[in-house]
Each structure stands twice: as C-alpha cells, then as structure tokens.
Scaffold this motif. Structure first.
Motif, PDB file in Angstrom:
ATOM      1  N   CYS A  52       0.834  -1.213   0.000  1.00  0.00           N
ATOM      2  CA  CYS A  52       0.000   0.000   0.000  1.00  0.00           C
ATOM      3  C   CYS A  52       0.865   1.259   0.000  1.00  0.00           C
ATOM      4  O   CYS A  52       0.578   2.252   0.691  1.00  0.00           O
ATOM      5  N   MET A  53       1.938   1.215  -0.780  1.00  0.00           N
ATOM      6  CA  MET A  53       2.843   2.356  -0.885  1.00  0.00           C
ATOM      7  C   MET A  53       2.451   3.237  -2.067  1.00  0.00           C
ATOM      8  O   MET A  53       2.055   2.721  -3.115  1.00  0.00           O
ATOM      9  N   PRO A  54       2.563   4.549  -1.923  1.00  0.00           N
ATOM     10  CA  PRO A  54       2.359   5.407  -3.089  1.00  0.00           C
ATOM     11  C   PRO A  54       3.471   5.172  -4.099  1.00  0.00           C
ATOM     12  O   PRO A  54       4.575   4.757  -3.728  1.00  0.00           O
ATOM     13  N   PRO A  55       3.214   5.426  -5.360  1.00  0.00           N
ATOM     14  CA  PRO A  55       4.287   5.254  -6.355  1.00  0.00           C
ATOM     15  C   PRO A  55       5.420   6.227  -6.062  1.00  0.00           C
ATOM     16  O   PRO A  55       5.205   7.294  -5.481  1.00  0.00           O
ATOM     17  N   PRO A  56       6.641   5.870  -6.441  1.00  0.00           N
ATOM     18  CA  PRO A  56       7.762   6.767  -6.177  1.00  0.00           C
ATOM     19  C   PRO A  56       7.611   8.086  -6.931  1.00  0.00           C
ATOM     20  O   PRO A  56       7.067   8.139  -8.034  1.00  0.00           O
ATOM     21  N   ALA A  57       8.122   9.135  -6.310  1.00  0.00           N
ATOM     22  CA  ALA A  57       8.113  10.437  -6.979  1.00  0.00           C
ATOM     23  C   ALA A  57       9.052  10.443  -8.174  1.00  0.00           C
ATOM     24  O   ALA A  57       8.823  11.161  -9.154  1.00  0.00           O
ATOM     25  N   HIS A  58      10.123   9.643  -8.080  1.00  0.00           N
ATOM     26  CA  HIS A  58      11.105   9.554  -9.160  1.00  0.00           C
ATOM     27  C   HIS A  58      11.506   8.092  -9.334  1.00  0.00           C
ATOM     28  O   HIS A  58      11.778   7.404  -8.348  1.00  0.00           O
ATOM     29  N   ASN A  59      11.565   7.630 -10.565  1.00  0.00           N
ATOM     30  CA  ASN A  59      12.092   6.301 -10.883  1.00  0.00           C
ATOM     31  C   ASN A  59      13.235   6.493 -11.870  1.00  0.00           C
ATOM     32  O   ASN A  59      13.036   7.045 -12.957  1.00  0.00           O
ATOM     33  N   LEU A  60      14.426   6.049 -11.493  1.00  0.00           N
ATOM     34  CA  LEU A  60      15.616   6.272 -12.322  1.00  0.00           C
ATOM     35  C   LEU A  60      15.814   5.193 -13.381  1.00  0.00           C
ATOM     36  O   LEU A  60      16.615   5.374 -14.291  1.00  0.00           O
ATOM     37  N   TYR A  61      15.136   4.051 -13.233  1.00  0.00           N
ATOM     38  CA  TYR A  61      15.198   2.959 -14.211  1.00  0.00           C
ATOM     39  C   TYR A  61      16.638   2.515 -14.485  1.00  0.00           C
ATOM     40  O   TYR A  61      17.016   2.244 -15.622  1.00  0.00           O
ATOM     41  N   ILE A  62      17.435   2.421 -13.430  1.00  0.00           N
ATOM     42  CA  ILE A  62      18.840   2.006 -13.581  1.00  0.00           C
ATOM     43  C   ILE A  62      19.012   0.605 -13.025  1.00  0.00           C
ATOM     44  O   ILE A  62      18.765   0.355 -11.842  1.00  0.00           O
TER      45      ILE A  62
END
Length: 347
Positions: A52-62
């Motif tokens: 039940c976590m909000p989506p991350p504000a930033h995803n770096l996709y690394i």
C-alpha cells in the motif's frame, strides 16, 4: 522537513513502507526515489501494491551491469535530483548498490545521510553487500542500528556519534503482512500445498549465483533436504538465479520452482512453511519473526543473534544452538523511533 528516501530492491520496499507511514505520522515530507535496481514487475510493482505504498516520486530505471557501473550510473542520476529537491536528509536502507549510491550522492552535496540497518557486518569483504554497508556507515550522520551487536561493530570502527539502537524495522511489518496474507493470499492453493506441508528456499546472492560449483552444491543440498524431509521445497526463483542456472546448465529438478512472489505471498509462504533455506539477510530475520527454523546458505551471516539464539544455522556449520527468544530486535516501534530522530534533527 523534507526526507528524500532512496530504495531499489525488494527488502528496502518493505522497510520503507513501514518507515514512510511513521514519517507521515510525524508530519515529515517524504520524497521517494526508486533507482530501478529491481525492475521486474514481480520484484517491484507488486511490492508497492502489496505494501500500500504510493508510487515513487522519481524512478531512475537504472539496473544491470556490474556493481561499479550500476552504482556510478545511479550516482550520476541522483546528484542533479538532490540539487532540485533540496532535502534536509537522505534516508537509505540496507546494503545494496542503491544504498551506497544514495549515500555518496548526498555526501557530495553536503546533505546528511540516515542509514537504516547501520552497523551490520559479515566480515567478508568479498561480498559487495559488505563493502556497500561499511562505506555507507562511514558516510552517514545518523546510524540507525537494529541490534546492540551492530552498535558494537560501529564502535570498533571508531563510529560513536549519531549511533542509535532503534530495533528492527521489519519486525512490525512482518507481523502485519502475515495477518493480511492469511486473509488474502491464495499462493498455497495455487501450489497445492498446505500449512506445515512444505519448506521454503530463496537463493540470489552473487557469491552463490556467480560460481557454478557453489550454485550446483546448493541446489543438490536443497534436493537432498526435500527428499529427507519428504515435503516439497518451494523456490521462488530470482531472475539472477534463473539466468545463472541456465548459463551453467544446472538442473532445478526436485524443487518446486515458481516465479518471484510479492510481499503478501511471501509472507504466506513464510507463515506456512516448516523450515526456511536462504542466503537473504532479510529472510533470515523473517523466518524468526514467523517462528521458523532457518538454514543460511552462506558461510557467514550478519544476523549473528539468529544463530546465537538457536533459530538459524549455517548450511556447512554446526547444528542449532538451544532456542531462545531474541530480544535484540526490539518491540516493533523502530519506524517511530527513526521518524522521531529525523524530526528532532538527531546526529
């Protein structure tokens, strides 16, 4: 106060979910950054949903590449992000490449670092995780230790300021997940097993998956254990282990292999199994939280109290010691203590 939290791997999502709720309750603003280290939907997206976590504000996709390459790419992406967000603290968890990259990026920008699970030591510098945790501790301002042994490890390294024994963050989360999993998870039905009718195994560490002989020995050990116990051993297969087994031509026969599972299904498997085989630090502790004996598929462990108190043993080591409760992990309030320390500007 703004807290920028950096996560990248499954165990970090579980800890960050627990601490994130405590940060919100303390009135602190959290900016969640996912490096992308674990990028498969079964190892990332499902955990955010289950927890039940909000989506991350930033995803770096690394993700992908060697440890140095991955850490360098994360560092390169995090530094301008820190310049834009201007957090008061950077909060990191555990011992992954994401942990070290976050600590280094913050240190370069003069932002204080808070490290959850500080002070853990396996004393095996051949492990990337050991290097990551040692360097992160020496970069941190606030060192949030799960056990007194972790505090003592830091003292031996000359680190005393900003060190707090807060207890284990995963304790409360594991118990909460177990209750939800019993109500909602269908994984046992899907596998055709019942409570106390199987054992559980996880294998993913580089030390085990990069060496064909070692991985072959572990798989043979698990097959023998399944035959001896006369119950199936369920192995949710990490992508790294899957790829290594294929590359080395190793047989996974004799084991009940399935795709990686989410947090709720994993909690249900832990609650229902008779015994746990793992090379994961987090799963060693979760086995104890669920009252299950564990065999660690490594030559050492950073969670020494699980062995000292008889809940764990090394696969090539002596048998179990007499079993006792482990007081070191605290009372399930670690997340609240962490939030209070950050809110008070500790360190």
């Amino acid at each position: 106060m703004r807290i920028l939290t950096i996560v990248g791997a499954r165990p970090q999502f579980i800890k960050a979910a627990e601490v994130g709720r405590a940060l919100a309750a303390a009135g602190l603003e959290e900016i969640l950054v996912h490096t992308g280290q674990h990028f498969d939907a079964a190892m990332s997206d499902v955990f955010f949903a289950d927890l039940c976590m909000p989506p991350p504000a930033h995803n770096l996709y690394i993700h992908g590449g060697g440890n140095a390459s991955m850490t360098g790419r994360m560092l390169q992406a995090l530094e301008p992000l820190l310049d834009r967000e201007k957090p008061d603290w950077v909060l990191v968890y555990g011992d992954t490449n994401s942990t070290l990259a976050g600590a280094l990026a913050a240190a370069h920008r003069g932002i204080p670092v808070a490290h959850v699970e500080a002070g853990l030591r396996s004393f095996n510098r051949a492990m990337p995780e050991e290097l990551n945790r040692v360097m992160t501790d020496h970069l941190s301002t606030l060192l949030l230790c799960p056990t007194p042994a972790a505090v003592a490890n830091l003292q031996r390294e000359g680190i005393a300021a900003g060190v707090y024994h807060v207890g284990d963050v995963m304790y409360a989360s594991a118990l909460s997940l177990a209750g939800r999993a019993r109500r909602t998870s269908t994984v046992l039905d899907r596998l055709g097993v019942h409570d106390s009718g199987f054992s559980l195994a996880t294998v993913h560490r580089a030390e085990n998956t990069n060496d064909s002989g070692r991985l072959a020995s572990i798989l043979a050990y698990l097959r023998d254990a399944a035959a001896e116990e006369k119950v199936p051993i369920i192995l949710p297969l990490h992508p790294r282990t899957r790829d290594a087994a294929a590359r080395f031509g190793l047989d996974l026969g004799g084991l009940t292999v399935l795709a990686p599972v989410g947090a709720l299904d994993m909690a249900r498997l832990l609650a229902g199994c008779t015994r746990v085989f793992t090379d994961s630090g987090g799963v060693q502790k979760e086995a104890y939280f669920h009252g299950k004996p564990c065999i660690t598929l490594r030559d050492e462990t950073e969670w020494v109290e699980t062995i000292e108190n008889g809940w764990n043993r090394l696969w090539r080591g002596p048998g179990y010691r007499p079993r006792r409760p482990i007081a070191d992990y605290g009372d399930g309030q670690a997340a609240s203590r962490i939030a209070a320390l950050l809110a008070g500007g500790a360190g």
